[in-house]
Write a protein that holds these residues in place. Structure first.
Motif, PDB file in Angstrom:
ATOM      1  N   HIS A  33     -10.326  62.051  66.995  1.00  0.00           N
ATOM      2  CA  HIS A  33     -10.195  61.230  65.803  1.00  0.00           C
ATOM      3  C   HIS A  33      -9.890  59.780  66.161  1.00  0.00           C
ATOM      4  O   HIS A  33     -10.341  58.856  65.477  1.00  0.00           O
ATOM      5  CB  HIS A  33      -9.125  61.808  64.869  1.00  0.00           C
ATOM      6  N   ARG A  34      -9.149  59.565  67.235  1.00  0.00           N
ATOM      7  CA  ARG A  34      -8.917  58.194  67.701  1.00  0.00           C
ATOM      8  C   ARG A  34     -10.238  57.547  68.131  1.00  0.00           C
ATOM      9  O   ARG A  34     -10.513  56.394  67.795  1.00  0.00           O
ATOM     10  CB  ARG A  34      -7.925  58.184  68.869  1.00  0.00           C
ATOM     11  N   ASP A  35     -11.022  58.308  68.878  1.00  0.00           N
ATOM     12  CA  ASP A  35     -12.310  57.769  69.332  1.00  0.00           C
ATOM     13  C   ASP A  35     -13.237  57.500  68.151  1.00  0.00           C
ATOM     14  O   ASP A  35     -13.905  56.457  68.096  1.00  0.00           O
ATOM     15  CB  ASP A  35     -12.979  58.753  70.298  1.00  0.00           C
ATOM     16  N   GLY A  36     -13.280  58.452  67.199  1.00  0.00           N
ATOM     17  CA  GLY A  36     -14.131  58.264  66.029  1.00  0.00           C
ATOM     18  C   GLY A  36     -13.715  57.054  65.217  1.00  0.00           C
ATOM     19  O   GLY A  36     -14.561  56.269  64.764  1.00  0.00           O
ATOM     20  N   PHE A  37     -12.402  56.875  65.054  1.00  0.00           N
ATOM     21  CA  PHE A  37     -11.913  55.728  64.287  1.00  0.00           C
ATOM     22  C   PHE A  37     -12.208  54.426  65.022  1.00  0.00           C
ATOM     23  O   PHE A  37     -12.558  53.412  64.394  1.00  0.00           O
ATOM     24  CB  PHE A  37     -10.411  55.864  64.037  1.00  0.00           C
ATOM     25  N   SER A  38     -12.084  54.447  66.339  1.00  0.00           N
ATOM     26  CA  SER A  38     -12.373  53.244  67.136  1.00  0.00           C
ATOM     27  C   SER A  38     -13.832  52.838  66.973  1.00  0.00           C
ATOM     28  O   SER A  38     -14.148  51.641  66.893  1.00  0.00           O
ATOM     29  CB  SER A  38     -12.059  53.497  68.617  1.00  0.00           C
ATOM     30  N   VAL A  39     -14.720  53.829  66.918  1.00  0.00           N
ATOM     31  CA  VAL A  39     -16.136  53.523  66.726  1.00  0.00           C
ATOM     32  C   VAL A  39     -16.369  52.906  65.345  1.00  0.00           C
ATOM     33  O   VAL A  39     -17.125  51.936  65.199  1.00  0.00           O
ATOM     34  CB  VAL A  39     -16.997  54.792  66.912  1.00  0.00           C
ATOM     35  N   LEU A  40     -15.694  53.440  64.328  1.00  0.00           N
ATOM     36  CA  LEU A  40     -15.815  52.859  62.988  1.00  0.00           C
ATOM     37  C   LEU A  40     -15.330  51.408  62.976  1.00  0.00           C
ATOM     38  O   LEU A  40     -15.985  50.518  62.420  1.00  0.00           O
ATOM     39  CB  LEU A  40     -15.005  53.682  61.984  1.00  0.00           C
ATOM     40  N   GLU A  41     -14.171  51.182  63.585  1.00  0.00           N
ATOM     41  CA  GLU A  41     -13.624  49.813  63.642  1.00  0.00           C
ATOM     42  C   GLU A  41     -14.550  48.882  64.415  1.00  0.00           C
ATOM     43  O   GLU A  41     -14.781  47.741  64.014  1.00  0.00           O
ATOM     44  CB  GLU A  41     -12.238  49.825  64.284  1.00  0.00           C
ATOM     45  N   TYR A  42     -15.052  49.373  65.544  1.00  0.00           N
ATOM     46  CA  TYR A  42     -15.961  48.552  66.343  1.00  0.00           C
ATOM     47  C   TYR A  42     -17.189  48.156  65.520  1.00  0.00           C
ATOM     48  O   TYR A  42     -17.628  47.004  65.542  1.00  0.00           O
ATOM     49  CB  TYR A  42     -16.398  49.303  67.601  1.00  0.00           C
ATOM     50  N   GLY A  43     -17.755  49.134  64.812  1.00  0.00           N
ATOM     51  CA  GLY A  43     -18.936  48.856  64.021  1.00  0.00           C
ATOM     52  C   GLY A  43     -18.710  47.743  63.013  1.00  0.00           C
ATOM     53  O   GLY A  43     -19.568  46.871  62.820  1.00  0.00           O
ATOM     54  N   ILE A  44     -17.527  47.766  62.386  1.00  0.00           N
ATOM     55  CA  ILE A  44     -17.211  46.721  61.395  1.00  0.00           C
ATOM     56  C   ILE A  44     -16.988  45.381  62.082  1.00  0.00           C
ATOM     57  O   ILE A  44     -17.562  44.356  61.684  1.00  0.00           O
ATOM     58  CB  ILE A  44     -15.959  47.108  60.585  1.00  0.00           C
TER      59      ILE A  44
END
Length: 284
Positions: A33-44
């Motif tokens: 979930h940390r990795d998934g959230f980091s990808v979401l943040e990176y995308g933004i």
């Protein structure tokens, strides 16, 4: 009628820790979930055209989206679209509605597109970026996904005027990887797939939710956690469902410790409905 919420008080909890409704207050930061959230943040932050997050039913995708929305910059204009469906033109109505843009009921497709484009240009001129988040995006048709791809072509001064975040079940990824949507796939610059939790993570997850509700975290024995992992395959929503029933059974038996036998009793009675489970290899 029996008040089943009383079981929380029996265990000394402030509330039921295993409800099925996504609750950011109970967000468990597993490594995935940390990795998934980091990808979401990176995308933004990187202003990529399309960010893709997929995972099985109940894997925690919506909870991550809710957490993301809480932390987005005030200079972003965000539209959240859940369970959007429909053909050509209807998707534009979903988007405009999510952005709070008024439309004429009888507006044509061209008028709807122009209204959206004018809104995007106005937001850009005001120094705001527009982000459209599509939850349960697997419900979109191929035509709908292609229509979204066309939105990423709207730009000004070489800057994209809209970013897309697509969140959905594994079939969404399969749709995007199909030859028909190769142009859309080429615009996906950030992507992550949430897999089911392993056994150690399930045990930590159960402890975490109990502690969040004011418990000790040790109400479930290791053997009970192992049985819950085996039967839920590590899917958070199914873990919640089975834990909820196990606590109800323990309350009825007047015991504050949930062991493997109590979990077995729940399973034997057939009250736990797992529905679709991911392949076993994904949960390990």
């Amino acid at each position: 009628m029996k008040d089943y919420a009383l079981y929380a008080r029996f265990f000394g909890l402030t509330e039921r820790p295993f409800t099925l409704t996504p609750d950011p207050g109970y967000l468990f930061w597993s490594s995935q979930h940390r990795d998934g959230f980091s990808v979401l943040e990176y995308g933004i932050m990187a202003q990529v055209p399309i960010t893709l997050l997929t995972g099985e039913v109940g894997s925690g995708k919506t909870t991550l989206v809710q957490e993301l929305l809480k932390k987005l910059d005030e200079h972003l204009t965000v539209g959240l679209i859940s369970n959007a469906q429909g053909g050509r033109g209807e998707l534009l109505q979903w988007i405009l509605n999510a952005l709070g843009v008024a439309i004429e009921p009888a507006a044509s497709y061209v008028q709807l597109f122009q209204t959206l484009q004018d809104f995007l240009v106005a937001e850009y001129a005001a120094g705001r970026r527009v982000v459209l988040v599509f939850d349960e995006a697997q419900n979109l048709s191929m035509e709908g996904l292609e229509e979204l791809r066309m939105l990423t072509n709207i730009n000004a001064n070489k800057d994209d005027l809209v970013q897309l975040v697509l969140v959905g079940q594994p079939e969404l990824r399969e749709m995007i990887e199909s030859p028909r949507l190769r142009q859309l796939a080429q615009r996906v610059a950030a992507s992550y797939h949430l897999r089911a939790m392993d056994e150690a993570t399930v045990q930590a997850y159960i402890r975490h939710r109990l502690e969040c509700a004011g418990g000790q975290g040790s109400e479930f024995t290791p053997d009970a956690c192992r049985e819950i992992f085996e039967k839920s395959r590590g899917v958070p929503r199914l873990v919640n469902q089975l834990c909820e029933f196990a606590m109800l059974y323990a309350w009825s038996a007047d015991t504050r410790t949930i062991d493997a036998q109590i979990v077995a009793n729940v399973l034997d009675d057939g009250v736990f409905f797992a529905g679709y489970l991911p392949e076993e290899s994904e949960a390990r």
